[in-house]
Design a protein around this motif. Structure first.
Motif, PDB file in Angstrom:
ATOM      1  N   LEU A  73       0.837  -1.184   0.000  1.00 33.99           N
ATOM      2  CA  LEU A  73       0.000   0.000   0.000  1.00 33.99           C
ATOM      3  C   LEU A  73       0.881   1.247   0.000  1.00 33.99           C
ATOM      4  CD1 LEU A  73      -2.704  -0.982   2.650  1.00 33.99           C
ATOM      5  CD2 LEU A  73      -2.829  -1.231   0.172  1.00 33.99           C
ATOM      6  N   ARG A  74       0.260   2.350  -0.308  1.00 33.87           N
ATOM      7  CA  ARG A  74       0.996   3.603  -0.335  1.00 33.87           C
ATOM      8  C   ARG A  74       1.223   4.081   1.093  1.00 33.87           C
ATOM      9  NH1 ARG A  74      -0.947   8.674  -4.079  1.00 33.87           N
ATOM     10  NH2 ARG A  74       0.739  10.135  -3.592  1.00 33.87           N
ATOM     11  N   PRO A  75       2.481   4.273   1.509  1.00 30.97           N
ATOM     12  CA  PRO A  75       2.726   4.706   2.893  1.00 30.97           C
ATOM     13  C   PRO A  75       2.101   6.072   3.165  1.00 30.97           C
ATOM     14  CG  PRO A  75       4.744   3.915   1.859  1.00 30.97           C
ATOM     15  CD  PRO A  75       3.724   4.056   0.763  1.00 30.97           C
ATOM     16  N   SER A  76       1.568   6.219   4.364  1.00 28.61           N
ATOM     17  CA  SER A  76       0.965   7.481   4.783  1.00 28.61           C
ATOM     18  C   SER A  76       1.492   7.838   6.160  1.00 28.61           C
ATOM     19  CB  SER A  76      -0.561   7.382   4.822  1.00 28.61           C
ATOM     20  OG  SER A  76      -1.080   7.027   3.556  1.00 28.61           O
ATOM     21  N   LYS A  77       1.446   9.128   6.455  1.00 27.97           N
ATOM     22  CA  LYS A  77       1.862   9.614   7.768  1.00 27.97           C
ATOM     23  C   LYS A  77       0.760  10.470   8.351  1.00 27.97           C
ATOM     24  CE  LYS A  77       5.444  12.142  10.291  1.00 27.97           C
ATOM     25  NZ  LYS A  77       6.741  12.858  10.205  1.00 27.97           N
ATOM     26  N   PHE A  78       0.288  10.066   9.518  1.00 32.13           N
ATOM     27  CA  PHE A  78      -0.750  10.808  10.216  1.00 32.13           C
ATOM     28  C   PHE A  78      -0.091  11.674  11.291  1.00 32.13           C
ATOM     29  CE2 PHE A  78      -3.448   6.801   9.393  1.00 32.13           C
ATOM     30  CZ  PHE A  78      -3.685   7.211   8.096  1.00 32.13           C
ATOM     31  N   ALA A  79      -0.367  12.959  11.250  1.00 30.14           N
ATOM     32  CA  ALA A  79       0.168  13.863  12.272  1.00 30.14           C
ATOM     33  C   ALA A  79      -0.540  13.623  13.599  1.00 30.14           C
ATOM     34  CB  ALA A  79       0.012  15.313  11.826  1.00 30.14           C
ATOM     35  N   ALA A  80       0.122  13.968  14.698  1.00 30.98           N
ATOM     36  CA  ALA A  80      -0.418  13.744  16.042  1.00 30.98           C
ATOM     37  C   ALA A  80      -0.855  15.057  16.669  1.00 30.98           C
ATOM     38  CB  ALA A  80       0.624  13.067  16.927  1.00 30.98           C
ATOM     39  N   LEU A  81      -2.038  15.042  17.280  1.00 32.05           N
ATOM     40  CA  LEU A  81      -2.513  16.195  18.034  1.00 32.05           C
ATOM     41  C   LEU A  81      -1.788  16.293  19.371  1.00 32.05           C
ATOM     42  CD1 LEU A  81      -6.392  16.068  17.533  1.00 32.05           C
ATOM     43  CD2 LEU A  81      -4.773  17.588  16.406  1.00 32.05           C
ATOM     44  N   GLN A  82      -1.738  17.501  19.890  1.00 37.04           N
ATOM     45  CA  GLN A  82      -1.172  17.735  21.200  1.00 37.04           C
ATOM     46  C   GLN A  82      -2.162  17.280  22.290  1.00 37.04           C
ATOM     47  OE1 GLN A  82       2.090  19.115  21.784  1.00 37.04           O
ATOM     48  NE2 GLN A  82       2.114  18.424  19.663  1.00 37.04           N
ATOM     49  N   PRO A  83      -1.690  17.110  23.529  1.00 36.38           N
ATOM     50  CA  PRO A  83      -2.586  16.609  24.584  1.00 36.38           C
ATOM     51  C   PRO A  83      -3.839  17.450  24.775  1.00 36.38           C
ATOM     52  CG  PRO A  83      -0.306  16.546  25.325  1.00 36.38           C
ATOM     53  CD  PRO A  83      -0.308  17.261  24.011  1.00 36.38           C
ATOM     54  N   GLN A  84      -3.727  18.781  24.642  1.00 29.57           N
ATOM     55  CA  GLN A  84      -4.882  19.651  24.880  1.00 29.57           C
ATOM     56  C   GLN A  84      -5.753  19.827  23.642  1.00 29.57           C
ATOM     57  OE1 GLN A  84      -1.843  20.771  24.396  1.00 29.57           O
ATOM     58  NE2 GLN A  84      -1.983  22.355  22.836  1.00 29.57           N
ATOM     59  N   SER A  85      -5.353  19.259  22.508  1.00 27.27           N
ATOM     60  CA  SER A  85      -6.056  19.488  21.242  1.00 27.27           C
ATOM     61  C   SER A  85      -7.069  18.385  20.973  1.00 27.27           C
ATOM     62  CB  SER A  85      -5.059  19.557  20.082  1.00 27.27           C
ATOM     63  OG  SER A  85      -4.089  20.558  20.306  1.00 27.27           O
ATOM     64  N   PHE A  86      -8.231  18.781  20.417  1.00 28.16           N
ATOM     65  CA  PHE A  86      -9.277  17.846  20.053  1.00 28.16           C
ATOM     66  C   PHE A  86      -9.885  18.292  18.726  1.00 28.16           C
ATOM     67  CE2 PHE A  86      -8.834  17.492  24.598  1.00 28.16           C
ATOM     68  CZ  PHE A  86      -8.948  16.135  24.841  1.00 28.16           C
ATOM     69  N   PHE A  87     -10.602  17.391  18.091  1.00 24.27           N
ATOM     70  CA  PHE A  87     -11.214  17.697  16.802  1.00 24.27           C
ATOM     71  C   PHE A  87     -12.482  18.523  16.986  1.00 24.27           C
ATOM     72  CE2 PHE A  87      -8.907  13.748  15.610  1.00 24.27           C
ATOM     73  CZ  PHE A  87      -8.104  14.299  14.630  1.00 24.27           C
ATOM     74  N   PHE A  88     -12.673  19.468  16.072  1.00 27.67           N
ATOM     75  CA  PHE A  88     -13.873  20.300  15.973  1.00 27.67           C
ATOM     76  C   PHE A  88     -14.413  20.045  14.566  1.00 27.67           C
ATOM     77  CE2 PHE A  88     -16.017  24.292  17.474  1.00 27.67           C
ATOM     78  CZ  PHE A  88     -16.777  24.540  16.353  1.00 27.67           C
ATOM     79  N   VAL A  89     -15.433  19.182  14.449  1.00 27.41           N
ATOM     80  CA  VAL A  89     -15.927  18.703  13.161  1.00 27.41           C
ATOM     81  C   VAL A  89     -17.095  19.575  12.707  1.00 27.41           C
ATOM     82  CG1 VAL A  89     -16.891  16.734  11.909  1.00 27.41           C
ATOM     83  CG2 VAL A  89     -15.193  16.360  13.703  1.00 27.41           C
ATOM     84  N   VAL A  90     -17.064  19.998  11.453  1.00 28.10           N
ATOM     85  CA  VAL A  90     -18.095  20.863  10.872  1.00 28.10           C
ATOM     86  C   VAL A  90     -18.797  20.100   9.751  1.00 28.10           C
ATOM     87  CG1 VAL A  90     -18.580  23.048   9.723  1.00 28.10           C
ATOM     88  CG2 VAL A  90     -16.741  22.915  11.416  1.00 28.10           C
TER      89      VAL A  90
END
Length: 916
Positions: free
Chosen positions: A185-202
């Motif tokens: 498969l094509r290699p991918s890299k997922f960035a990591a959120l900081q401890p205080q960061s969370f997703f805000f989905v719109v």
């Protein structure tokens, strides 16, 4: 005389007519053959497979900004879903994709290869102790020729034993069932959120309108210009693409890294039923849903979601300008002077639409003006506005970010303050490069000499917002502390306690801090929560307080139950009676005494089988299963979060697999220093495999347990409970409308008040069957004891929950044991364990206990407070320059419109796009 011409032969004409289509058909065949040949040649030039990069869920649109994380972002210590795009170019293919993840840490050029290898091994061991052993994920893949397929998989984002990471490498193979070949498969890299960061989905079809939110100071706080850069964002704004299936997970267990869901104009029918159910569960456990004005209200047509909204909508109406101004003034920062201009705009424009209807029974208004309401849904909240929160008149409001921070997100107020000790040597970042050239030397000097300004939460000296401020999502089994027993020292001082797990990297818990003053915003920190330095809150933890208590208790229970000596004596006595006197008497009566010798063989076999069944042994191959479970039920919800620790023991080596009945489940194998090395030496190190998509739910294979050894797994599921556990309106009666048969029931209440006047009260109710409504009589917590006949591990855990001094004021919760698992949820009719999964090979000896915690009342949502000041208070010169430029632009536009008035317009320019 000439002979008359003979009539034409009709058969000849028929033959000519038949030849015409044949001639044309030959040309058509040749053209088709040429086309097919060209397509075949073109296909041969293509690779066998076209493979796109994997995308982590929740995935965002490419044009909405990715902050450099083109493949997506994950939060360490949390489960997540991901999509892998595949297309077979030459053949119809069928097979499976096998994926794996690897932690990416900052590289140190000073370390050689051996040191890096040792560091990776240490990180892997620390990660296994906190989030379980690593595993591969396998799911089926059916690829019709030429069709692009998006295949969804799941994974647990590892964390490096309390160390921050850069992200995860996501890799794997597609293994063809036809050829057996593995295609990378094509290699991918997922960035990591900081401890205080969370997703805000719109959820929106008009992503261009949300630039204002992406640049808000509550998303990432304003920092001093000369401060060393590091990520400090509170939320990562995610706007999923709406074409096809939304890239969102279908189980709440994968929504733990999401703090806020902003619902704009995307219809709820665009979500799958699994996604809608996940949102409802996520809300009850602490999520925040924002419904944006008329567009958001009309978009939610799902009956279950619609019934939860704070406003019972009844069409639309025209906005009342006086109500709008009253609303703005109620959330105004004291230095805000923008309201008169907005009032003039609203008085001249009566076209603004708002939602009509009455607020729901349990809704409360956020500020004055009857424009925004909130409603508690379990631990979570729904905030619904009557007007569009992104309308021009509202975003022009200087206190807009303060309102969003304090009222919509329920965060403490902020304060901007200058740092006199530092001076910047470059223009502030709010001037773009194209603006610098237009500023005079005098103006530039004024800008440069401005003091450095930073923003922080009121009453807090730390730079980053704690995770509990940014996300309200909580799971008791993962996040909450347990109290100490009277005979113990403080849990943080116990070397073997759940607070001192090796490699956890957790922060040391502090003493209970009950703040009397409502303006001391440190009381928002939620002292009952253990905040992890990497995963924040809501993350998967194999070493949480509750899990460590369960694991320590199971170590004392693991093993095969040895039959009592009386069973041996009784079995031998019955066997001898049947074999000799009864056998002799029967065949003597039949007159066939010689047959008695032949009957001895089947009698011996039947006797051995009955003894084995009574002793629960499988002909010398013994297996046992010990389980402790914790069921958490939010207020007013008919589903619960079930956490199970299952220990498997056998006398001979076995390889177990666990199959779930539905996708609302997650599992990891717990690491153990006592048994891991022995099991790996016997079974090898091929590892665990999580199978997805082959059955209704996931399956974990490769659970290796050696001879006279044990292995443990950590399981979490969402289960129905048949109804609600709630209090009467006056709080004097418990209502059990669920199907749970409870025993040893306690109701724990922490009254609202100061630390001097508020003391924990507990009511002892005993047994509470389904449908019963017992009265509640509280007494001092010091007088309550757990019965001695309760299993020691369960009793110790219940005592620590009852003795907790971390309970927030205003909390009421039920604690009890499950007398019997509901029949529709049981493993089988005689098993004391929960169902929803199947373990192979089957364990004949099963011991299980379940602790139930139901939330009856949550602490009140804090009253929203505006920020103490505005950033514009410290950069008036810059604000003046911006206003002058805006005024000049407006005058130029007005002049251009006047010049073009009366002329025929032949082309219409696009004015709907916003300039960044």
């Amino acid at each position: 005389m000439m002979n008359a011409a003979s009539p034409p032969n009709p058969w000849l004409w028929f033959a000519w007519l038949m030849l015409v289509p044949l001639l044309v058909g030959c040309d058509g065949c040749r053209q088709t053959e040429e086309t097919d040949l060209k397509e075949e040649v073109a296909q041969q030039k293509l690779p066998p497979f076209t493979i796109g990069p994997a995308k982590a869920f929740p995935a965002t649109r490419a044009d909405a900004g990715t902050k450099g994380a083109t493949d997506g972002t994950i939060k360490p210590g949390h489960w997540f879903a991901a999509g892998v795009a595949l297309k077979s170019n030459r053949e119809d293919e069928r097979g499976a994709i096998i994926t794996d993840t690897k932690i990416v840490r900052p590289a140190n050029v000073m370390n050689d290869e051996v040191e890096r290898s040792e560091l990776e091994a240490k990180i892997a061991n620390a990660s296994a102790r906190t989030v379980g052993k690593s595993f591969r994920v396998r799911r089926p893949a059916v690829l019709p020729k030429g069709q692009r397929r998006e295949l969804e998989t799941r994974a647990l984002a590892s964390e490096a034993g309390g160390r921050l990471i850069e992200g995860l490498d996501f890799d794997g193979d597609f293994v063809s069932s036809r050829t057996g070949a593995a295609v990378p498969l094509r290699p991918s890299k997922f960035a990591a959120l900081q401890p205080q960061s969370f997703f805000f989905v719109v959820l929106t079809e008009r992503s261009e309108r949300f630039t204002r939110l992406q640049t808000a100071d509550w998303v990432e706080p304003l920092r001093a210009n000369n401060e060393f850069y590091r990520p400090r964002e509170n939320y990562r704004i995610v706007i999923p693409p709406t074409k096809g299936v939304l890239p969102l997970s279908e189980t709440m267990l994968d929504w733990t890294s999401t703090a806020v869901l902003f619902w704009d104009d995307l219809t709820s029918s665009a979500l799958t039923p699994g996604q809608r159910n996940a949102i409802v569960d996520w809300l009850h456990f602490g999520g925040t849903l924002i419904v944006n004005g008329p567009s958001g209200t009309d978009a939610i047509d799902d009956p279950r979601l619609k019934a939860l909204l704070p406003i019972e909508a009844d069409g639309n109406k025209e906005l009342n300008g006086d109500n709008a101004i009253a609303f703005l003034k109620s959330h105004r920062v004291k230095t805000d002077e923008s309201i008169p201009a907005i009032e003039a705009r609203l008085s001249g424009d009566n076209s603004t639409v708002s939602v009509a209807g009455q607020p729901a029974a349990e809704s409360t208004s956020l500020g004055e003006g009857d424009l925004v309401y909130q409603r508690r849904i379990g631990r979570g909240r729904i905030v619904q506005s009557r007007v569009d929160l992104l309308s021009e008149w509202m975003t022009a409001w200087k206190s807009y970010d303060s309102f969003f921070n304090g009222a919509v997100l329920a965060r403490p107020p902020r304060v901007c303050e200058k740092l006199e000790a530092f001076r910047v040597s470059a223009p502030q970042s709010f001037l773009r490069e194209d603006e610098i050239d237009t500023v005079s030397e005098e103006e530039m000097a004024a800008i440069i000499n401005q003091p450095t300004v930073q923003q922080r939460l009121v009453g807090m000296t730390i730079e980053d917002a704690p995770p509990t401020i940014n996300s309200g999502f909580r799971l008791f089994a993962r996040d909450m502390r347990l109290g100490k027993l009277p005979s113990q020292s403080d849990p943080q001082d116990e070397p073997d306690s759940d607070e001192a797990s090796v490699g956890s990297g957790r922060q040391k818990p502090s003493r209970t801090l009950q703040i009397a003053s409502a303006k001391d915003y440190r009381n928002r920190l939620d002292q009952e929560v253990l905040q992890h330095p990497v995963s924040g809150v809501g993350g998967w933890k194999d070493d949480s307080a509750l899990l460590m208590s369960f694991r320590n208790s199971l170590q004392d229970r693991i093993g095969v139950t040895i039959p009592d000596s009386s069973l041996v004596v009784k079995s031998l006595l019955i066997y001898l009676i049947v074999l000799i006197p009864l056998n002799y008497a029967v065949f003597r009566w039949m007159g066939r005494l010689e047959w008695a010798w032949l009957a001895m063989i089947p009698i011996a076999l039947v006797g051995a089988f009955m003894v084995a069944r009574a002793a629960q042994l499988d002909m010398g191959f013994a297996r046992s299963r010990n389980e402790l479970a914790f069921l958490e039920i939010p207020r007013d919800h008919d589903r619960g979060h079930l956490t199970r620790t299952i220990a498997l023991y056998n006398s001979l080596a076995s390889n177990y697999s666990i199959q779930f009945e539905n996708p609302d489940a997650a599992i990891t194998m717990l690491a153990s220093r006592r048994t891991d090395s022995r099991n790996e030496a016997m079974f090898g190190s091929d590892g665990l495999t999580l199978q997805l998509g082959f059955d209704a739910g996931p399956r974990l294979d490769g659970i290796a347990v050696g001879s006279n050894s044990y292995g443990s797994v950590h399981v979490e599921q969402m289960v129905p409970v048949g109804g609600r556990l709630s209090l009467s309106q006056d709080g004097s009666t418990l209502r059990n409308d669920s199907n749970l048969d409870l025993t040893d029931v306690y109701v724990i209440r922490q009254p609202t008040g100061s630390s001097d006047t508020s003391k924990t009260e507990i009511a002892v109710l005993g047994s509470v069957a389904p449908g019963e409504n017992p009265k509640i009589y509280y007494q001092s917590a010091d007088q309550v004891r757990v019965p001695e006949d309760v299993d020691s591990g369960v009793r110790q855990c219940m005592r620590r929950i009852l003795n907790s001094t971390y309970i927030e004021p205003g909390t009421t919760r039920l604690l009890g044991r499950l007398a019997k698992v509901p029949l529709d949820q049981a493993d089988d009719d005689e098993s004391p364990a929960w169902g929803g999964l199947e373990i192979q090979p089957v364990c004949n000896q099963v011991e299980a206990d379940t602790i139930v915690l139901a939330h009856l009342e949550y602490p009140a949502v804090p009253t929203p407070q505006p920020d103490e000041n505005l950033m514009d208070d410290f950069r008036s010169r810059t604000t003046m320059l911006e206003e002058e430029k805006a005024n000049k632009a407006k005058e130029a536009k007005k002049k251009s419109e006047e010049e073009s008035a009366g002329t025929e317009v032949t082309e219409e320019s696009d004015t709907t796009k916003e300039t960044p």
